[in-house]
Design a protein around this motif. Structure first.
Motif, PDB file in Angstrom:
ATOM      1  N   MET A 389       0.756  -1.088   0.029  1.00 49.48           N
ATOM      2  CA  MET A 389      -0.116   0.105  -0.107  1.00 49.48           C
ATOM      3  C   MET A 389       0.777   1.487   0.249  1.00 49.48           C
ATOM      4  SD  MET A 389      -2.514  -1.772   3.074  1.00 49.48           S
ATOM      5  CE  MET A 389      -3.990   0.857   2.679  1.00 49.48           C
ATOM      6  N   GLY A 390       0.222   2.269  -0.867  1.00 48.14           N
ATOM      7  CA  GLY A 390       1.189   3.493  -1.153  1.00 48.14           C
ATOM      8  C   GLY A 390       2.928   2.865  -1.545  1.00 48.14           C
ATOM      9  N   THR A 391       3.392   2.417  -1.706  1.00 48.54           N
ATOM     10  CA  THR A 391       4.602   1.777  -2.936  1.00 48.54           C
ATOM     11  C   THR A 391       4.303   1.372  -4.417  1.00 48.54           C
ATOM     12  OG1 THR A 391       4.933  -0.370  -2.115  1.00 48.54           O
ATOM     13  CG2 THR A 391       5.142   1.341  -0.827  1.00 48.54           C
ATOM     14  N   GLU A 393       2.757   2.320  -7.078  1.00 48.80           N
ATOM     15  CA  GLU A 393       2.481   3.472  -7.948  1.00 48.80           C
ATOM     16  C   GLU A 393       4.297   3.776  -8.342  1.00 48.80           C
ATOM     17  OE1 GLU A 393      -0.815   4.598  -5.352  1.00 48.80           O
ATOM     18  OE2 GLU A 393       1.166   3.604  -5.005  1.00 48.80           O
ATOM     19  N   THR A 394       5.662   4.156  -6.627  1.00 48.41           N
ATOM     20  CA  THR A 394       6.307   4.221  -7.495  1.00 48.41           C
ATOM     21  C   THR A 394       7.228   2.655  -7.773  1.00 48.41           C
ATOM     22  OG1 THR A 394       6.411   5.409  -5.799  1.00 48.41           O
ATOM     23  CG2 THR A 394       9.082   4.513  -5.990  1.00 48.41           C
ATOM     24  N   TYR A 395       6.700   1.587  -7.057  1.00 50.98           N
ATOM     25  CA  TYR A 395       7.321   0.288  -7.735  1.00 50.98           C
ATOM     26  C   TYR A 395       7.064  -0.199  -9.474  1.00 50.98           C
ATOM     27  CZ  TYR A 395       9.099  -4.640  -8.043  1.00 50.98           C
ATOM     28  OH  TYR A 395       9.003  -6.022  -8.431  1.00 50.98           O
ATOM     29  N   HIS A 396       5.706   0.222  -9.828  1.00 49.54           N
ATOM     30  CA  HIS A 396       5.347  -0.275 -11.394  1.00 49.54           C
ATOM     31  C   HIS A 396       6.037   1.022 -12.166  1.00 49.54           C
ATOM     32  CE1 HIS A 396       4.162  -4.527 -10.297  1.00 49.54           C
ATOM     33  NE2 HIS A 396       3.247  -4.201  -9.274  1.00 49.54           N
ATOM     34  N   ARG A 397       6.056   1.793 -11.891  1.00 48.39           N
ATOM     35  CA  ARG A 397       5.852   3.448 -12.107  1.00 48.39           C
ATOM     36  C   ARG A 397       4.773   4.353 -12.793  1.00 48.39           C
ATOM     37  NH1 ARG A 397      12.250   1.890 -15.088  1.00 48.39           N
ATOM     38  NH2 ARG A 397      13.247   1.803 -13.358  1.00 48.39           N
ATOM     39  N   THR A 398       3.937   3.928 -12.363  1.00 49.51           N
ATOM     40  CA  THR A 398       2.424   4.259 -13.067  1.00 49.51           C
ATOM     41  C   THR A 398       1.532   5.505 -11.962  1.00 49.51           C
ATOM     42  OG1 THR A 398       1.217   3.440 -11.000  1.00 49.51           O
ATOM     43  CG2 THR A 398       1.422   1.873 -12.903  1.00 49.51           C
ATOM     44  N   HIS A 399       2.876   6.505 -11.533  1.00 49.84           N
ATOM     45  CA  HIS A 399       2.838   7.156 -10.652  1.00 49.84           C
ATOM     46  C   HIS A 399       2.085   8.407 -11.422  1.00 49.84           C
ATOM     47  CE1 HIS A 399       7.059   7.083 -11.188  1.00 49.84           C
ATOM     48  NE2 HIS A 399       6.281   8.823 -11.368  1.00 49.84           N
ATOM     49  N   GLN A 400       3.300   8.600 -12.384  1.00 53.70           N
ATOM     50  CA  GLN A 400       2.504   9.527 -13.027  1.00 53.70           C
ATOM     51  C   GLN A 400       1.020   9.313 -13.524  1.00 53.70           C
ATOM     52  OE1 GLN A 400       5.695   9.602 -16.154  1.00 53.70           O
ATOM     53  NE2 GLN A 400       7.054  10.776 -15.429  1.00 53.70           N
ATOM     54  N   PHE A 413      -6.891   7.272  -3.631  1.00 58.02           N
ATOM     55  CA  PHE A 413      -5.987   7.130  -2.188  1.00 58.02           C
ATOM     56  C   PHE A 413      -6.728   6.339  -0.877  1.00 58.02           C
ATOM     57  CE2 PHE A 413      -3.857   8.773   1.501  1.00 58.02           C
ATOM     58  CZ  PHE A 413      -2.554   7.719   1.263  1.00 58.02           C
ATOM     59  N   ILE A 414      -7.712   7.849  -0.829  1.00 57.47           N
ATOM     60  CA  ILE A 414      -8.966   6.869   0.169  1.00 57.47           C
ATOM     61  C   ILE A 414      -9.919   5.622   0.377  1.00 57.47           C
ATOM     62  CG2 ILE A 414     -11.289   7.608   1.596  1.00 57.47           C
ATOM     63  CD1 ILE A 414      -8.413   9.278   2.121  1.00 57.47           C
ATOM     64  N   VAL A 415      -9.622   5.141  -1.058  1.00 59.97           N
ATOM     65  CA  VAL A 415     -10.367   3.917  -1.375  1.00 59.97           C
ATOM     66  C   VAL A 415      -9.271   2.653  -0.980  1.00 59.97           C
ATOM     67  CG1 VAL A 415     -11.149   2.148  -3.259  1.00 59.97           C
ATOM     68  CG2 VAL A 415     -12.121   5.410  -3.248  1.00 59.97           C
ATOM     69  N   LEU A 461       4.232   4.981   5.385  1.00 63.98           N
ATOM     70  CA  LEU A 461       4.774   4.071   5.892  1.00 63.98           C
ATOM     71  C   LEU A 461       5.238   4.523   4.400  1.00 63.98           C
ATOM     72  CD1 LEU A 461       5.705   1.968   8.282  1.00 63.98           C
ATOM     73  CD2 LEU A 461       6.221   4.418   8.714  1.00 63.98           C
ATOM     74  N   GLY A 462       4.334   3.620   3.680  1.00 67.23           N
ATOM     75  CA  GLY A 462       4.729   3.307   2.431  1.00 67.23           C
ATOM     76  C   GLY A 462       4.550   4.601   1.321  1.00 67.23           C
ATOM     77  N   VAL A 463       3.731   5.366   1.728  1.00 65.68           N
ATOM     78  CA  VAL A 463       3.583   6.466   0.619  1.00 65.68           C
ATOM     79  C   VAL A 463       5.294   7.687   1.667  1.00 65.68           C
ATOM     80  CG1 VAL A 463       2.486   8.697   0.348  1.00 65.68           C
ATOM     81  CG2 VAL A 463       1.632   7.475   0.829  1.00 65.68           C
ATOM     82  N   TRP A 464       5.600   7.733   2.958  1.00 64.04           N
ATOM     83  CA  TRP A 464       6.771   8.594   2.692  1.00 64.04           C
ATOM     84  C   TRP A 464       8.060   7.542   2.738  1.00 64.04           C
ATOM     85  CZ3 TRP A 464       6.842  13.226   3.879  1.00 64.04           C
ATOM     86  CH2 TRP A 464       5.602  14.804   4.187  1.00 64.04           C
ATOM     87  N   SER A 465       8.286   6.863   2.761  1.00 68.67           N
ATOM     88  CA  SER A 465       9.341   5.900   2.442  1.00 68.67           C
ATOM     89  C   SER A 465       9.678   5.367   1.028  1.00 68.67           C
ATOM     90  CB  SER A 465       9.915   4.917   3.745  1.00 68.67           C
ATOM     91  OG  SER A 465       8.124   3.834   3.099  1.00 68.67           O
ATOM     92  N   ARG A 466       8.645   5.902   0.289  1.00 71.19           N
ATOM     93  CA  ARG A 466       7.846   4.353  -1.208  1.00 71.19           C
ATOM     94  C   ARG A 466       8.838   3.327  -1.798  1.00 71.19           C
ATOM     95  NH1 ARG A 466      10.313   9.143  -4.393  1.00 71.19           N
ATOM     96  NH2 ARG A 466      11.736   9.553  -3.028  1.00 71.19           N
ATOM     97  N   ASN A 467       8.916   2.830   0.073  1.00 69.82           N
ATOM     98  CA  ASN A 467       9.274   1.262   0.074  1.00 69.82           C
ATOM     99  C   ASN A 467       8.071   0.912   1.316  1.00 69.82           C
ATOM    100  OD1 ASN A 467      11.440  -0.931   0.263  1.00 69.82           O
ATOM    101  ND2 ASN A 467      12.588   0.408  -0.612  1.00 69.82           N
TER     102      ASN A 467
END
Length: 532
Positions: A389-391, A393-400, A413-415, A461-467
């Motif tokens: 959770m929260g990671t 998007e970064t791991y799969h590079r879909t954040h954009q 995000f809330i969902v 923790l996932g949002v802030w550490s991205r890990n």
């Protein structure tokens, strides 16, 4: 260039790259703080490495041995997660592709990474050594500094332990099955077993962490000062009840035979690094990507891609704008269903079967067994789902794509947070229904708060550490100390009666609200960065 020189240059470059990070500085500061708290003053309300309020004077023997035990037992867990990214980092930075074109062999690479991990972790241990010396002088119970007596416990206990951690991290990175979250869980289980074996070991072959000679000597020193001793053992941290009693502890009588037996584990660590080279993909990403989650090669058909022309009319291509609103109503239920599908995607049938068994046990077993055993293991089972959770998007590079969609915080995000809570409540449904039927309202309330707290902690923790590693380490430690070993302050789900009596779950409810606010702030920050 000789192989030894190549190995040295690899270790040097990797070490310098790591120690220049902010994470290394944070780790050093946290380590110093832990040593400071682990060697409390005589005025504190707790005591460490004691029995019946008796401990040794803070001389070089006691401080060095205590800090070495701390390093072997506690540091060995986060140390694994600190260095279990050596190969992954070379893949992400593109350095691995360059190394693949050089004459460096697979065993030389894994050996270099293992020793790089070792040197990096021993740098943190060196900080602990200096901190132990400083704490001896700060506490002021003994100003006589004996460097050899302070260092020998580290050389006996901590050095082989760190070598084992460094080699196991490389082995888990090299084996596809252990590369991700499953490997982290397996290492956590190995760490717990190592603690159990080392604290009860009667021979050096069983003492993986190298702490049994120190613990045995400490226990015998305390028991010798008790009039009616039952052969008790010292405890790590305990509240100070009554007056503190100290004595001059002379340490362990170290022998060469003890070190020779202990350093067999150093040879084991080297052997693990060599075995890791067998599984190392040597940055053949096509090979590594063809490994499925169960460790077996995927089968691909050799099909030529067919490029079909896309018809374009004179008026051009019309794109349907993204909108999640129909007749003024948001499709939250549809988005929630998609998030749940993403969370549960790829799980094997045996995962669902074990989860079902835990639900049934939560319904049928006596309430005492449910709260003591079933509920804790029920809520550690979906840890890999929550850690993503929260990671993702970064791991799969879909954040954009995610961060630039319409209302990414409100719609997605809330969902995502609600989906994590649903997973928690479904996993613990058996125990919670049992509490409801039995009228255990306070236990039910504590478990309900726990079901809110766990995914919220993972999301923040996932949002802030991205890990995902940070959540896995923190949650597994909290789970081990709290629900499993009934440490009141860490019991976030009411597994012990003492935590229920003190209403600890109310504090975790407050922590859940604060963590959710922190997670939302972090996601808003990510959205702003992505859209500017």
């Amino acid at each position: 260039m000789t192989p030894l020189r190549i190995l040295f240059q690899m270790i040097k470059a990797d070490y310098l790259e790591r120690v220049r990070r902010y994470s290394f500085l944070i780790t050093v500061l946290v380590s110093i703080f832990i040593v400071y708290k682990f060697i409390p003053s005589s005025h504190e309300s707790y005591i460490t490495l004691s029995f019946h309020n008796i401990r040794g004077i803070y001389n070089s023997d006691w401080v060095g041995s205590a800090t070495a035990i701390l390093a072997s037992m506690i540091l060995s867990l986060p140390a694994f997660f600190l260095v279990k990214n050596a190969i992954e980092r070379d893949v992400q930075t593109g350095v691995g592709q360059i190394i693949a074109t050089t004459p460096i062999t697979k065993w030389m690479y894994t050996m270099g990474k293992m020793w790089s991990n070792f040197v990096f972790l021993m740098s943190i241990v060196a900080v602990l050594m200096v901190s132990a010396l400083v704490m001896q002088l700060i506490r002021g119970e003994s100003y006589t500094v004996e460097l050899l007596e302070l260092l020998l416990p580290f050389l006996y206990s901590t050095l082989p332990t760190i070598a084992l951690v460094a080699s196991i991290a490389i082995f888990f990175e090299s084996v596809p099955l252990f590369r991700k979250g499953l490997g982290n869980l397996i290492y956590f289980v190995l760490w717990i077993l190592s603690l159990r074996l080392s604290t009860t070991a009667t021979h050096s072959s069983q003492d993986i962490l190298g702490i049994s000679p120190i613990l045995t000597r400490l226990s015998s020193g305390v028991n010798a000062r008790l009039n009616h001793s039952n052969g008790g053992h010292i405890s790590g941290v305990s509240p100070l009840r009554g007056d503190l009693v100290t004595y001059d502890w002379t340490g362990v009588l170290w022998t060469m035979q003890m070190f020779l037996e202990r350093y067999i584990w150093l040879a084991v660590a080297v052997g693990i690094a060599v075995v890791a080279s067998i599984f190392f993909h040597r940055f053949d990403l096509t090979r590594s990507s063809n490994i499925s989650t169960n460790g077996k090669p995927r089968e691909f058909r050799n099909v030529e891609p067919q490029m079909k022309p896309v018809p374009i009319n004179d008026s051009g291509i019309k794109l349907t704008p993204y909108t999640n609103v129909v007749h003024g109503q948001s499709h939250y239920i549809r988005i929630l269903g998609m998030e749940l599908r993403l969370m549960l995607k790829g799980l094997r049938i045996w995962w669902y079967l074990i989860a079902l068994v835990m639900i049934v046990l939560g319904l049928l077993l006596p309430m005492e067994s449910v709260t003591r055993f079933v509920a804790p293991f029920t809520w550690v089972w979906p840890i890999l789902i929550w850690s993503a959770m929260g990671t993702n998007e970064t791991y799969h590079r879909t954040h954009q794509f995610v961060f630039t969609a319409m209302h990414p915080v409100r719609n997605q995000f809330i969902v995502l947070w609600l989906a994590g809570i649903i997973v928690a409540y479904l996993a613990g449904s058996g125990a919670m229904i049992h509490c409801l039927v039995a009228g255990e309202w306070e236990t039910l309330m504590a478990m309900a708060v726990g079901g809110l707290f766990i995914p919220t902690l993972a999301l923040a923790l996932g949002v802030w550490s991205r890990n995902s590693k940070l959540f896995q380490v923190i949650f597994m430690l909290m789970w081990y100390l709290g629900p499993l070993n009934k440490l009141t302050v860490m019991d976030f789900m009411g597994a012990s009666q003492q935590s229920l009596d003190q209403k600890v779950y109310l504090y975790y409810l407050l922590a859940t609200v604060l963590l959710l606010m922190l997670a939302v702030i972090g996601r808003v920050r990510q959205v702003k960065i992505a859209t500017h």
